[in-house]
Motif scaffolding. Structure first.
Motif, PDB file in Angstrom:
ATOM      1  N   SER A 365       0.849  -1.201   0.000  1.00  0.00           N
ATOM      2  CA  SER A 365       0.000   0.000   0.000  1.00  0.00           C
ATOM      3  C   SER A 365       0.883   1.250   0.000  1.00  0.00           C
ATOM      4  CB  SER A 365      -0.855   0.012   1.270  1.00  0.00           C
ATOM      5  OG  SER A 365      -0.017   0.252   2.397  1.00  0.00           O
ATOM      6  N   LEU A 366       0.285   2.383  -0.382  1.00  0.00           N
ATOM      7  CA  LEU A 366       1.033   3.639  -0.397  1.00  0.00           C
ATOM      8  C   LEU A 366       1.590   3.940   0.990  1.00  0.00           C
ATOM      9  CD1 LEU A 366       1.985   6.166  -1.841  1.00  0.00           C
ATOM     10  CD2 LEU A 366      -0.215   7.233  -1.328  1.00  0.00           C
ATOM     11  N   ARG A 371       6.258   4.554   4.556  1.00  0.00           N
ATOM     12  CA  ARG A 371       6.993   4.163   5.771  1.00  0.00           C
ATOM     13  C   ARG A 371       8.381   3.653   5.400  1.00  0.00           C
ATOM     14  NH1 ARG A 371       2.575   1.820   8.374  1.00  0.00           N
ATOM     15  NH2 ARG A 371       3.126  -0.171   7.441  1.00  0.00           N
ATOM     16  N   ALA A 372       8.435   2.855   4.321  1.00  0.00           N
ATOM     17  CA  ALA A 372       9.723   2.308   3.874  1.00  0.00           C
ATOM     18  C   ALA A 372      10.648   3.437   3.415  1.00  0.00           C
ATOM     19  CB  ALA A 372       9.506   1.309   2.743  1.00  0.00           C
ATOM     20  N   ALA A 373      10.054   4.451   2.723  1.00  0.00           N
ATOM     21  CA  ALA A 373      10.854   5.590   2.250  1.00  0.00           C
ATOM     22  C   ALA A 373      11.438   6.334   3.440  1.00  0.00           C
ATOM     23  CB  ALA A 373       9.988   6.527   1.425  1.00  0.00           C
ATOM     24  N   ASP A 374      10.636   6.452   4.483  1.00  0.00           N
ATOM     25  CA  ASP A 374      11.062   7.138   5.694  1.00  0.00           C
ATOM     26  C   ASP A 374      12.199   6.379   6.366  1.00  0.00           C
ATOM     27  OD1 ASP A 374      10.750   9.225   7.528  1.00  0.00           O
ATOM     28  OD2 ASP A 374       9.762   7.844   8.921  1.00  0.00           O
ATOM     29  N   TYR A 380      13.147  12.293  -0.977  1.00  0.00           N
ATOM     30  CA  TYR A 380      11.820  12.332  -1.620  1.00  0.00           C
ATOM     31  C   TYR A 380      11.255  10.919  -1.783  1.00  0.00           C
ATOM     32  CZ  TYR A 380      12.427  17.184  -3.122  1.00  0.00           C
ATOM     33  OH  TYR A 380      12.591  18.538  -3.153  1.00  0.00           O
ATOM     34  N   ALA A 381       9.957  10.800  -1.617  1.00  0.00           N
ATOM     35  CA  ALA A 381       9.256   9.622  -2.135  1.00  0.00           C
ATOM     36  C   ALA A 381       8.644  10.062  -3.459  1.00  0.00           C
ATOM     37  CB  ALA A 381       8.185   9.184  -1.171  1.00  0.00           C
TER      38      ALA A 381
END
Ligand code: AMP
Length: 423
Positions: A365-366, A371-374, A380-381
């Protein structure tokens, strides 16, 4: 329980420790360059006899700690238990005598000793090793000592000081050893078994003894500095004068000796404030007889080695911070199969432009992707949802600021390049 573990005394250097390793390595390379030392990489294994001669029979390393083996062709080989012997072998093998002297070399890599593992003591560990070959000048001793000093200073270790001594040379040392042995024969009652063996095999090492009962005997033992020949005494006096002039604090430590003939004149250790009084952060010295012992012409040399794991342990203990891992610029987060294809192309273009970029795998899910990008620390995501794709756009979410803007797909690389230039 996992089926396998790293062999006793070895350890994995995990990604979370990488910032320390990178920082210490970079500082070591930078200091070496500042002083004009060149990098040399020698094999991790050498002929066993090189170390037997170069480190010396009667040392713990040769007697007990070497990883020696016969390979399938019957050659006797040993994983290097130190750098110096291999570097001297290379100096001779490549005719470095014909280069301008001193030849100033440094190395960096794993060392193998079968020691009893404990905190800060491993069977495989890394050393930064520095050698200056072909010059007797005591100013070179002080230069080599300064390389060590500067590394610790640059790494943020405070309260540095040297302990120094002279171990004499084959002309003056025998007279000192005679006096030391005669003195110890009067104190046999306080000697343990180990010390009795040292008295026979390697009397200088009696001065290293950690046995509490032996300490007053050591303190009152004859001092080698009272036995130095003129040449060694003058050399030692000049080393001290140069250290005085550079304002480098030092103490003469009469116990500091090396038990082998080819170690000569200067020996030194570096101490840092707050590190246990027993633990030098590094040690080194002159070895004017070593190259001859390895079959070369008489050639002086001086060097030191320092252990990287111990440096890092100490930095952590003291809370010395290091620059963090570089963070990815972008984390590309596609939604659905169409998005994945566009994302794969975009992440490839970003990397081709030199921008560190990660791609989200699987079908999450987005929210999970953000969360993974964080967690990855991305600046940037880049969200590729149905709406964005329909308009040929991507949504760029600035992770720290929580702001979001749409950018045309074909402009994303340029946008992020400009953005990362501004950072
Ligand atoms: P040495 O070659 O014995 O003079 O050691 C030089 C430096 O290597 C020491 O000051 C330590 O920092 C490091 N060192 C020596 N032995 C070990 C070991 N078993 N494990 C980790 N570091 C070591």
């Amino acid at each position: 329980m996992p089926l396998y573990r790293a062999p006793r005394g070895t350890q994995d250097i995990l990604p979370e420790d990488r910032p320390y390793w990178r920082h210490v390595t970079e500082r070591a390379h930078a200091v070496a360059a500042l002083y004009g030392y060149e990098f040399i990489d020698t094999p991790i294994f050498e002929e066993t006899s090189l170390f037997v001669r170069g480190v010396g029979e009667g040392t713990d390393i040769v007697d007990k700690e070497m990883y020696s083996f016969q390979d399938k062709g019957g050659d006797d080989l040993t994983l290097r238990p130190e750098f110096t012997a291999g570097v001297m072998r290379a100096y001779l093998e490549h005719g470095m005598r014909t280069r301008p002297q001193p030849v100033k070399l440094y190395s960096f890599g794993p060392i193998f000793r079968r020691e009893k593992p404990q905190a800060g003591r491993y069977r495989q560990f890394w050393q930064f090793n520095v050698e200056a070959i072909g010059e007797m000048d005591p100013a070179l001793d002080v230069e080599v000592m300064s390389v060590a000093w500067q590394l610790y200073e640059d790494l943020g270790f405070g309260g540095l000081s040297f302990q120094i001594n002279s171990t004499g040379d084959p002309r003056c040392r025998p007279r000192y050893i005679e006096a030391l042995v005669a003195y110890y024969r009067q104190h046999l009652d306080v000697l343990g078994d180990d010390d009795r063996r040292r008295l026979e095999r390697n009397p200088l090492r009696l001065l290293d003894s950690k046995v509490p009962a032996a300490q007053p005997v050591i303190a009152a033992a004859p001092k080698i500095t009272d036995y130095l020949c003129d040449d060694c005494a003058q050399h030692f006096a000049r080393v001290r004068r140069y250290l005085d002039e550079l304002d480098r604090p030092y103490a003469v430590n009469h116990r500091l000796v090396r038990g082998l003939d080819y170690y000569t004149k200067t020996v030194f250790e570096v101490y840092a404030e707050g590190i246990g009084a027993q633990n030098a952060v590094c040690g080194g010295g002159r070895y004017d007889g070593l190259i001859e012992a390895l079959g070369g012409p008489p050639t002086p040399g001086i060097g030191f080695a320092t252990g990287i794991e111990r440096i890092i342990l100490t930095m952590k203990e003291r809370g010395i911070a290091v620059p963090g891992q570089p963070r990815p610029t972008a984390f590309v987060a596609p939604l659905g199969e169409d998005g994945k294809t566009v994302a794969l192309k975009l992440v490839t273009d970003l990397r081709a432009a030199g921008l560190p970029a990660l791609l989200a795998f699987g079908d999450r899910s987005l929210k999970a992707q953000l969360r993974a990008a964080d967690r990855a620390g991305a600046t940037y995501a880049i969200i590729l949802g149905e709406d964005e794709l329909a308009q040929g756009q991507a949504a760029l979410r600035h992770m720290a600021q929580g702001t979001q803007q749409n950018v045309l797909l074909q402009d994303v690389v340029t946008f992020l390049k400009n953005d990362s230039r501004e950072q």
